[in-house]
Design a protein around this motif. Structure first.
Motif, PDB file in Angstrom:
ATOM      1  N   MET A 209     -19.760 -10.479 -37.759  1.00 36.55           N
ATOM      2  CA  MET A 209     -20.365  -9.144 -37.825  1.00 36.55           C
ATOM      3  C   MET A 209     -21.418  -9.066 -38.925  1.00 36.55           C
ATOM      4  N   PHE A 210     -21.039  -9.513 -40.129  1.00 35.07           N
ATOM      5  CA  PHE A 210     -21.972  -9.549 -41.255  1.00 35.07           C
ATOM      6  C   PHE A 210     -22.085 -10.995 -41.730  1.00 35.07           C
ATOM      7  N   GLN A 211     -23.211 -11.320 -42.369  1.00 37.40           N
ATOM      8  CA  GLN A 211     -23.450 -12.702 -42.782  1.00 37.40           C
ATOM      9  C   GLN A 211     -24.139 -12.719 -44.137  1.00 37.40           C
ATOM     10  N   ALA A 212     -23.991 -13.837 -44.832  1.00 34.20           N
ATOM     11  CA  ALA A 212     -24.587 -13.960 -46.158  1.00 34.20           C
ATOM     12  C   ALA A 212     -26.092 -13.743 -46.080  1.00 34.20           C
ATOM     13  N   ASP A 213     -26.604 -12.870 -46.934  1.00 35.34           N
ATOM     14  CA  ASP A 213     -28.040 -12.609 -46.985  1.00 35.34           C
ATOM     15  C   ASP A 213     -28.635 -13.093 -48.306  1.00 35.34           C
TER      16      ASP A 213
ATOM     17  N   ASP B 230     -22.897  -0.079 -38.543  1.00 38.65           N
ATOM     18  CA  ASP B 230     -21.696  -0.895 -38.390  1.00 38.65           C
ATOM     19  C   ASP B 230     -20.910  -0.949 -39.699  1.00 38.65           C
ATOM     20  N   ALA B 231     -21.634  -1.055 -40.814  1.00 36.03           N
ATOM     21  CA  ALA B 231     -20.979  -1.114 -42.119  1.00 36.03           C
ATOM     22  C   ALA B 231     -20.257   0.197 -42.428  1.00 36.03           C
TER      23      ALA B 231
ATOM     24  N   ALA C 264     -19.107   2.404 -40.272  1.00 38.29           N
ATOM     25  CA  ALA C 264     -17.962   2.544 -39.379  1.00 38.29           C
ATOM     26  C   ALA C 264     -16.806   1.658 -39.830  1.00 38.29           C
ATOM     27  N   LEU C 265     -17.122   0.425 -40.247  1.00 36.09           N
ATOM     28  CA  LEU C 265     -16.081  -0.491 -40.705  1.00 36.09           C
ATOM     29  C   LEU C 265     -15.419   0.033 -41.971  1.00 36.09           C
ATOM     30  N   ALA C 266     -16.211   0.521 -42.924  1.00 38.88           N
ATOM     31  CA  ALA C 266     -15.653   1.046 -44.167  1.00 38.88           C
ATOM     32  C   ALA C 266     -14.711   2.211 -43.895  1.00 38.88           C
ATOM     33  N   GLU C 267     -15.067   3.061 -42.939  1.00 39.64           N
ATOM     34  CA  GLU C 267     -14.200   4.189 -42.601  1.00 39.64           C
ATOM     35  C   GLU C 267     -12.890   3.712 -41.979  1.00 39.64           C
ATOM     36  N   ARG C 268     -12.983   2.732 -41.092  1.00 32.66           N
ATOM     37  CA  ARG C 268     -11.774   2.214 -40.448  1.00 32.66           C
ATOM     38  C   ARG C 268     -10.844   1.549 -41.454  1.00 32.66           C
ATOM     39  N   GLN C 269     -11.438   0.825 -42.401  1.00 31.36           N
ATOM     40  CA  GLN C 269     -10.639   0.059 -43.358  1.00 31.36           C
ATOM     41  C   GLN C 269     -10.161   0.901 -44.541  1.00 31.36           C
ATOM     42  N   GLY C 270     -10.709   2.081 -44.676  1.00 33.39           N
ATOM     43  CA  GLY C 270     -10.354   2.909 -45.825  1.00 33.39           C
ATOM     44  C   GLY C 270     -11.012   2.461 -47.114  1.00 33.39           C
ATOM     45  N   TRP C 271     -12.151   1.749 -47.002  1.00 31.72           N
ATOM     46  CA  TRP C 271     -12.877   1.300 -48.182  1.00 31.72           C
ATOM     47  C   TRP C 271     -13.691   2.446 -48.770  1.00 31.72           C
TER      48      TRP C 271
END
Length: 233
Positions: free
Chosen positions: A1-5, A73-74, A76-83
Motif C-alpha cells: 500500500m505504501f512504500q519507502a520514499d 488511503d493514509a 482511512a488507514l489511520a482511522e481504521r487502526q486508531g492511529w
C-alpha cells in the motif's frame, strides 16, 4: 500500500555527510529545498527510487522515514487502526503529509507523503532536482533499519502499512539482527532498541563501507555477506 520514499536527516554537517555518501556510492548530490535562493536541503536518489533528504540545521535532529502513497488511503488507514495523526504541510509545500503524533512508538518516526508533482515543477524553490528527477543508475536503497522498544507493535504497524514479514536477518555490523519486512521500494528491518531510524543499507558490489550520517544513523554501503535474504530488487 505504501512504500519507502525518502529518509529525512537534520544535521549541521550536511555537505560533509553527503560528500562521504556520494564518494561511497558514486551517486550524484542533488539540490532540494532552496528558500530565497539558498539551498537548505540536498540529497542523493538511489537506483530504486527512494532518496536521502539532508537538511542543514544548527544541531542534529530526528531521523524520519517518509512513505509514499495516497493521502486519502493514509487517512482511512489511520482511522481504521486508531492511529493519532494529523494532515498538513507548511510553507505552501507541493505535497500533502500525514504525520503520526508522538508517543506511538516507531510509528511516530514515520510519515506519509502524497506529491503534487506539477506543483513541484512549477515552483523554483522546490524544482531543484532532488524531489522529481528519476533515478540515474547506481546502487539501490535496499533496507532501512528501525530500532523499536516494542518490536511486536512496530511489526504490526508496518504490516498494516503494506510491508510483509519475511523472517529474521543478521548482519556483521550494528545493529546486527532484526525482523525483515519486505517493501515495494526497499525493505524495513525492525531491531531492538530505543525507537529511532538507525541505519540505511545501500546495496552493491563495492567494498563494504560505513558512513556516519548523524550521531545514531549510519549508511552501510556495499555487500554485507551476512545480511540474510537478498534485498528487494
Amino acid at each position: 500500500m505504501f512504500q519507502a520514499d525518502h529518509v529525512v536527516v537534520w544535521t549541521p554537517d550536511r555537505d560533509a555527510v553527503l560528500a562521504a555518501l556520494s564518494a561511497a556510492t558514486g551517486l550524484p548530490i542533488l539540490d532540494g529545498y532552496a528558500p530565497k535562493g539558498g539551498v537548505q536541503a540536498r540529497g542523493v536518489r538511489f537506483a530504486n527510487g527512494p532518496f536521502l533528504d539532508v537538511h542543514e540545521a544548527p544541531e542534529h535532529g530526528p531521523v524520519l522515514l517518509g512513505l509514499g502513497g495516497r493521502l486519502a488511503d493514509a487517512e482511512a488507514l489511520a482511522e481504521r487502526q486508531g492511529w493519532r495523526a494529523r494532515v498538513g504541510a507548511g510553507q505552501d509545500e507541493p505535497w500533502d503529509i500525514l504525520s503520526f503524533r508522538r508517543g506511538q512508538g516507531v510509528l511516530s518516526h514515520l510519515f506519509i507523503i502524497d506529491y503534487r508533482l506539477d506543483q513541484v515543477l512549477a515552483r523554483p524553490v522546490f524544482n531543484r532536482g532532488l524531489y522529481h528527477l528519476p533515478p540515474s543508475g547506481g546502487p539501490p536503497l535496499s533496507r532501512v533499519w528501525i530500532a523499536a522498544a516494542d518490536a511486536e507493535a512496530a511489526s504490526r504497524d508496518l504490516s498494516a502499512l503494506g510491508f510483509v514479514a519475511a523472517g529474521e536477518v543478521r548482519s556483521k555490523l550494528a545493529p546486527f539482527a532484526g525482523r525483515l519486512l519486505r517493501g515495494a521500494r526497499g525493505d524495513v528491518v525492525v531491531c531492538p532498541g530505543e525507537d529511532a531510524v538507525v541505519r540505511i543499507d545501500v546495496s552493491g558490489d563495492r567494498p563494504l563501507r560505513v558512513v556516519a550520517l548523524g550521531p545514531r544513523l549510519t549508511a552501510v554501503v556495499g555487500r554485507d555477506e551476512s545480511a540474510g535474504p537478498s534485498p528487494t530488487p
